[in-house]
Design a protein around this motif. Structure first.
Motif, PDB file in Angstrom:
ATOM      1  N   VAL A   1       0.841  -1.206   0.000  1.00 40.62           N
ATOM      2  CA  VAL A   1       0.000   0.000   0.000  1.00 40.62           C
ATOM      3  C   VAL A   1       0.875   1.255   0.000  1.00 40.62           C
ATOM      4  CG1 VAL A   1      -1.703   1.309   1.324  1.00 40.62           C
ATOM      5  CG2 VAL A   1      -1.963  -1.172   1.056  1.00 40.62           C
ATOM      6  N   SER A   2       1.942   1.240   0.786  1.00 40.85           N
ATOM      7  CA  SER A   2       2.852   2.398   0.821  1.00 40.85           C
ATOM      8  C   SER A   2       3.494   2.640  -0.542  1.00 40.85           C
ATOM      9  CB  SER A   2       3.952   2.188   1.865  1.00 40.85           C
ATOM     10  OG  SER A   2       3.415   2.193   3.153  1.00 40.85           O
TER      11      SER A   2
ATOM     12  N   ARG B   1       1.523   6.901  -6.758  1.00 39.99           N
ATOM     13  CA  ARG B   1       0.455   7.860  -7.078  1.00 39.99           C
ATOM     14  C   ARG B   1       0.894   9.296  -6.806  1.00 39.99           C
ATOM     15  NH1 ARG B   1      -3.742   4.056  -4.211  1.00 39.99           N
ATOM     16  NH2 ARG B   1      -4.367   2.766  -5.987  1.00 39.99           N
ATOM     17  N   MET B   2       1.669   9.473  -5.750  1.00 35.95           N
ATOM     18  CA  MET B   2       2.175  10.808  -5.440  1.00 35.95           C
ATOM     19  C   MET B   2       3.202  11.249  -6.489  1.00 35.95           C
ATOM     20  SD  MET B   2       4.183  12.112  -2.033  1.00 35.95           S
ATOM     21  CE  MET B   2       5.630  11.130  -2.435  1.00 35.95           C
TER      22      MET B   2
ATOM     23  N   ASN C   1       0.935   4.168  -2.846  1.00 35.83           N
ATOM     24  CA  ASN C   1       0.717   5.577  -2.482  1.00 35.83           C
ATOM     25  C   ASN C   1       1.866   6.448  -2.975  1.00 35.83           C
ATOM     26  OD1 ASN C   1      -1.736   5.084  -1.247  1.00 35.83           O
ATOM     27  ND2 ASN C   1      -0.838   4.834   0.780  1.00 35.83           N
ATOM     28  N   TYR C   2       3.077   5.955  -2.857  1.00 37.35           N
ATOM     29  CA  TYR C   2       4.253   6.682  -3.355  1.00 37.35           C
ATOM     30  C   TYR C   2       4.158   6.864  -4.878  1.00 37.35           C
ATOM     31  CZ  TYR C   2       8.924   7.338  -5.237  1.00 37.35           C
ATOM     32  OH  TYR C   2       9.984   7.785  -5.961  1.00 37.35           O
TER      33      TYR C   2
END
Length: 92
Positions: free
Chosen positions: A38-39, A45-46, A42-43
């Protein structure tokens, strides 16, 4: 350009798994493989707020065993369909 889909089991959350990377760098990524997956997404996507052709699909109840992830009824449409709709898998 290709679409990339990562599969992660929702039960792959054992912070004491014998093969889990417990190095400082590994621990910074998260306490278990699910958290790390998940991390990572998220990275990504950022870092790529538009045009990211990668996604993470969480497979309900699957742990860190490929037969539990790949043979799961939620994974089969991800593996064998051109659709981007995966009805029983969640996308964090």
């Amino acid at each position: 350009m290709r679409d990339v889909v990562y599969l992660a089991g929702t039960a792959d959350n054992d912070p004491h798994h014998s093969e889990l990377d417990r190095s400082c760098g590994g621990e910074l990524q998260g306490s278990d493989r699910l958290s790390r997956s998940v991390s990572y997404m998220n990275y990504m996507r950022m870092r790529h707020p538009t045009n990211l052709r990668q996604s993470l699909v969480l497979v309900p109840g699957a742990d860190h065993d490929s037969k539990h992830v790949l043979a799961n009824s939620c994974s089969l449409p991800v593996l064998f369909s051109d659709s981007h709709e995966f009805p029983c898998a969640s996308n964090p």
